[in-house]
Design an enzyme around this catalytic site. Structure first.
Site, PDB file in Angstrom:
ATOM      1  N   SER A  84     -24.193-148.220  17.410  1.00 37.62           N
ATOM      2  CA  SER A  84     -24.988-147.152  16.820  1.00 37.62           C
ATOM      3  C   SER A  84     -26.312-147.708  16.285  1.00 37.62           C
ATOM      4  O   SER A  84     -27.072-148.332  17.035  1.00 37.62           O
ATOM      5  CB  SER A  84     -24.169-146.450  15.737  1.00 37.62           C
ATOM      6  OG  SER A  84     -24.758-145.234  15.362  1.00 37.62           O
ATOM      7  N   HIS A 233     -18.060-141.305  19.325  1.00 32.55           N
ATOM      8  CA  HIS A 233     -19.060-142.295  18.916  1.00 32.55           C
ATOM      9  C   HIS A 233     -18.414-143.584  18.414  1.00 32.55           C
ATOM     10  O   HIS A 233     -18.979-144.652  18.574  1.00 32.55           O
ATOM     11  CB  HIS A 233     -19.942-141.679  17.828  1.00 32.55           C
ATOM     12  CG  HIS A 233     -21.128-142.508  17.459  1.00 32.55           C
ATOM     13  ND1 HIS A 233     -22.022-142.994  18.391  1.00 32.55           N
ATOM     14  CD2 HIS A 233     -21.569-142.945  16.245  1.00 32.55           C
ATOM     15  CE1 HIS A 233     -22.970-143.677  17.770  1.00 32.55           C
ATOM     16  NE2 HIS A 233     -22.710-143.660  16.479  1.00 32.55           N
TER      17      HIS A 233
END
Length: 254
Positions: A84, A233
């Site tokens: 991320s 994610h």
């Protein structure tokens, strides 16, 4: 900026860089899979974990912080794994360590400016907790739940909620992250990095989209891609064995 970090194992060096609201421990499943064959350095980025807090928070600054740790450890060549926001830090580092980098692995992040703000409810929850006099994590979660519905997200955030000399508080710099959120979501395009690069996407995540293929190819012409089925994610936490196998195969490839 002297970051907090931890070192495990021996061998070729691999640097693990966590994402927004995270800490070195968040990539612990990857570290455990790698430390038998590699020297693994897990880092707390500025304004996170046990690292210092600052008012400024650019990718150039964060990249420089990590390079300083690597130099302090007297490491010449290494690989980078970033998730991320940490993926963006790793990508930004390619411009200052181009000839020292063995492999670049980016977990569920593209080198683009994200225009959708995704974390308003998280920030509202963090500020709500900060306003209260908290005696334990259970109390903190009750206030956090007023804004953050997903139990898994609350548990992730609470990993950075700790007792201090003055009571319980967030380890990350809440107001600093809010003030610099546009920078965190943003991206300044970098010159092409031609080294070994792998992007790993969670199938159900929205962070790497078809329209991101062109900017990825432009900035990382040698990049390969791998999709992990039925993950979001936090793919490395949802399917650790699969993600670790992909990472090891790439690190050991010619």
């Amino acid at each position: 900026m002297n970051l907090h970090y931890q070192v495990e194992g021996q061998g070729d060096a691999i640097i693990l860089i966590h994402g927004l609201f995270g800490s070195a421990d968040n990539l612990g499943l990857i570290a455990r899979a790698l430390k038998d064959k590699y020297k693994v350095i897990s880092i707390d980025l500025r304004n996170h974990g046990r690292s210092p807090h600052t008012e400024t928070f650019t990718y150039h600054e964060m990249a420089s912080d990590v390079v300083k740790v690597i130099d302090q450890c007297d490491i010449e060549r290494f690989s980078l794994i970033g998730h991320s926001m940490g993926g963006k830090v790793a990508m930004a580092m390619t411009q200052v360590v181009t000839n020292r980098l063995n492999h670049l692995i980016v977990l569920d992040m593209a080198p683009v400016h994200y225009h959708v703000h995704r974390h308003q409810n998280v920030f509202a929850g963090l500020q709500e907790v900060a306003r209260q006099s908290i005696n334990n994590r259970k109390e903190a979660e009750s206030y956090l739940a007023q804004h953050v519905v997903e139990p898994g997200v609350r548990q992730f955030l609470l990993k950075s909620f700790a007792k201090t000399d003055t009571g319980y508080d967030w380890r990350f710099n809440v107001e600093g992250l809010i003030a610099n959120y546009d920078t965190i979501m943003g991206w300044e395009e970098i010159p092409a990095f031609h080294g070994k690069t792998l992007f790993i996407k969670g199938q159900n995540s929205e962070y790497i989209q078809p329209e991101h293929r062109e900017p990825i190819a432009r900035q990382f012409p040698a990049a390969k891609a791998h999709m992990v089925a039925n993950t979001g994610h936090w793919l490395h936490a949802e399917k650790p064995e699969t993600v670790n196998r992909i990472i090891l195969n790439f690190l050991q490839s010619a």
